[in-house]
Design an enzyme around this catalytic site. Structure first.
Site, PDB file in Angstrom:
ATOM      1  NE  ARG A  14     -10.503 -11.362  -1.067  1.00 50.58           N
ATOM      2  CZ  ARG A  14     -10.896 -10.519  -2.285  1.00 50.58           C
ATOM      3  NH1 ARG A  14     -11.360 -10.524  -3.041  1.00 50.58           N
ATOM      4  NH2 ARG A  14     -10.853  -8.974  -1.668  1.00 50.58           N
ATOM      5  CE  LYS A  25      -3.997  -1.863   2.780  1.00 54.15           C
ATOM      6  NZ  LYS A  25      -4.958  -2.229   1.451  1.00 54.15           N
TER       7      LYS A  25
HETATM    8  N1  BES Z   1      -7.751  -4.474   4.922  1.00 54.88           N
HETATM    9  C1  BES Z   1      -7.795  -4.500   3.279  1.00 54.88           C
HETATM   10  C2  BES Z   1      -9.863  -3.814   2.746  1.00 54.88           C
HETATM   11  C3  BES Z   1      -9.772  -2.070   3.131  1.00 54.88           C
HETATM   12  C4  BES Z   1      -9.667  -1.115   2.500  1.00 54.88           C
HETATM   13  C5  BES Z   1      -9.781  -1.884   4.899  1.00 54.88           C
HETATM   14  C6  BES Z   1     -10.204  -0.144   3.022  1.00 54.88           C
HETATM   15  C7  BES Z   1      -9.902  -0.503   5.834  1.00 54.88           C
HETATM   16  C8  BES Z   1     -10.016   0.465   4.875  1.00 54.88           C
HETATM   17  C9  BES Z   1      -7.969  -5.742   2.396  1.00 54.88           C
HETATM   18  O1  BES Z   1      -6.334  -6.693   2.461  1.00 54.88           O
HETATM   19  C10 BES Z   1      -8.095  -5.028   0.866  1.00 54.88           C
HETATM   20  O2  BES Z   1      -6.856  -4.451   0.371  1.00 54.88           O
HETATM   21  N2  BES Z   1      -8.304  -5.460  -0.036  1.00 54.88           N
HETATM   22  C11 BES Z   1      -8.671  -4.910  -1.264  1.00 54.88           C
HETATM   23  C12 BES Z   1      -8.689  -6.027  -2.199  1.00 54.88           C
HETATM   24  C13 BES Z   1      -8.459  -5.710  -3.633  1.00 54.88           C
HETATM   25  C14 BES Z   1      -6.465  -6.084  -3.738  1.00 54.88           C
HETATM   26  C15 BES Z   1      -8.527  -6.291  -4.386  1.00 54.88           C
HETATM   27  C16 BES Z   1      -8.625  -2.930  -1.459  1.00 54.88           C
HETATM   28  O3  BES Z   1     -10.213  -3.416  -1.275  1.00 54.88           O
HETATM   29  O4  BES Z   1      -8.170  -2.169  -2.252  1.00 54.88           O
HETATM   30 ZN    ZN Z   2      -4.998  -6.363   2.102  1.00 53.93          ZN
END
Ligand code: BES
Ligand code: ZN
Ligand code: ZN
Length: 487
Positions: A338, A264
């Protein structure tokens, strides 16, 4: 906080001793007859606190706006109480008394629910997370006196105790979720859970290292492999009535989600510490159930890891083989939730769960779909409907979302059974739910809650403080209680 209740005329000394007295006011009221005080419309709006500082030795008072009668319910009361606690504590008062009566009868608010909502909202609204500040704000207010219209105010004491307990379990979830990443590592979370439930009616089992290998919990191993802190699955069993169907509560406990190799970026990534909100919801709910000796047959499964890049970290394109034989192409290491939940879902089946609810900060997409005040819920119709109706009452709101069979195709992989991301840029939260469904046997009633959009509050508002909300604690606890009382 010392919370006591008295009748209107029975303990005038205690009322006189309170540093400030609160009065509830609603839209449409133009005078506070008790004080012969003329109200201005702005004073009655929801959550508005108007201080009436005592002059010439009179007691200080404050008005607490409850907004319009048509919209008044227990959630509005909790919010108003939260605003009052915050405002009064910031002004430095040490004790308060509140007249808990409404000028008009509201069907949705009974005398009991008025007391419960006030206590819960008051405690949650007074919450702060400032242990890392050199000069934490002192919790100055430590006494609350409830002034009731009831003829038997002491009969409310068990309700007060229950509301205190609800707020405490919710604040425990907030505390843990707010902890920064240098403190709340996977092993620290494991230790905290062990400590919390030690010497209570909960059996704790921790799977780490070889045990994860033994049970084929390869999602946890894969996601955790980049970190010097090893991943874990914590199993907490709380059984007071084994004749009930076994309910598994599964929580995502990513102590920090740096995205792994799909790292990130951003100016401030501090919020990635909230990725354990699902785990905190499950832990808080269980804490509440155990404190209140609830009738239950519950197993809580907390999947714990941190998702960081490094030379040993999981690489995109890697495959993970799960205990049910399914293989997953890890196309994106930031879709890690997931991957670890899949292990926990399969473990729930291994334990013989009749019903599973998983809760996770799973996707950014759920917030695009629903905004920031209501979480998404997928799966079993009767469970999602119940969660929805409970949430409307307890404040942990959810909204039902679809599982579209045709969209399964979006998770297709060229060389594994499925990919961990969707090929479409749309409906990411739905795709994540479809992914999880692949790890749940059809015979099990399964529900998934994505709380990525409600895990944190952007500001102090109502009974929330900026930071972790403790979302899901009251929702899951209420669901378990409903589940056992209706069987
Ligand atoms: N933990 C994140 C989701 C999240 C995003 C929680 C913003 C709280 C605030 C999750 O692990 C993630 O990074 N998901 C990605 C998935 C994508 C790569 C398919 C997302 O939602 O961007
Ligand atoms: Zn993530
Ligand atoms: Zn995550």
């Amino acid at each position: 906080m010392n919370i006591t209740i008295t009748g209107r005329d029975s303990d005038t000394v205690a009322v006189d001793n309170a540093e400030i007295i609160l009065h509830l006011v609603m839209d449409g009221e133009d005078t506070l007859s008790k004080l012969d005080f003329e109200l201005k419309p702005a004073m009655t709006s929801i959550g508005k606190i108007t201080f009436l500082y005592g002059v010439r030795g009179e007691q200080h008072r404050a008005l607490v706006g409850l907004g319009t009668l048509a919209k008044l319910d227990v959630e509005q009361l909790r919010r108003a109480a939260g605003c009052a606690a915050r405002a009064i504590s910031r002004e430095g008062y040490r004790s308060a008394a509140v007249h808990l009566n409404l000028s008009t009868n509201v069907e949705r608010v009974t005398p009991e629910s008025l007391v419960e909502a006030w206590v819960e909202g008051w405690l949650l609204g007074g919450y702060t997370f400032d242990k890392y500040k050199q000069h934490p704000r002192e919790q100055v207010i430590d006494k609350l006196l409830l002034i009731s219209e009831s003829n038997d105010p002491q009969s409310f004491n068990p309700l007060i105790a229950r509301s205190v307990s609800r707020a405490e379990s919710t604040m425990l979830a907030r505390d843990w979720c707010n902890e920064p990443a240098n403190v709340m590592t996977p092993s620290h979370l494991v230790e905290q859970v062990q400590q919390l439930f030690a010497e209570r009616n909960v059996e704790t089992r921790v799977f780490q290292g070889e045990e994860l290998v033994h049970f084929g919990m390869n999602g946890l191993l894969a996601v955790g492999q980049g970190s010097r802190h090893q991943p874990a699955l914590v199993e907490l069993t709380y059984v007071t009535d084994p004749s009930l169907p076994l309910l598994a509560l599964v929580g995502k406990g990513m102590t920090f989600d740096m995205g792994g190799m799909n790292m990130k970026t951003g100016r401030d990534l501090s919020e990635a510490r909230f990725d354990m909100g699902g785990a905190c919801a499950v832990i808080g709910a269980l804490d509440y159930l155990v404190c209140n000796e609830a009738r239950a047959n519950v197993v809580a499964l907390i999947a714990i890891a941190d998702n960081v890049p490094g030379s040993g970290a999981l690489l995109p394109s890697s495959t993970v083989r799960y205990a049910n034989g399914l293989t997953v192409q890890v196309s994106n290491t930031d879709a890690e939730g997931r991957l670890i939940l899949a292990d926990a879902l399969l473990h729930a089946e291994r334990l013989g769960a009749d019903e599973i609810i998983d809760i996770a900060t799973l996707t950014g997409s759920v917030g695009h779909a629903l905004g920031l005040r209501v979480a998404g819920v997928w799966g079993d119709r009767s469970c999602t409907e119940k969660l929805h109706s409970l949430g409307e009452l307890n404040g942990d709101r959810v909204w039902p979302m679809p599982l579209i069979d045709d969209d399964e195709d979006l998770l297709r992989s060229d060389y594994a059974d499925l990919s961990n991301i969707s090929s479409s840029a749309y409906g990411g939260a739905n795709a994540a739910a479809l992914f999880l469904r692949r790890f749940v046997d059809d015979s099990i009633r399964w529900t998934h809650i994505d709380m990525a959009n409600t895990v944190q509050s952007p500001a102090d508002r109502g009974y929330e403080a900026a930071g972790a909300t403790g979302f899901g604690v009251r929702l899951l606890a209420d669901y378990v209680i409903h589940y056992s009382t209706n069987r």
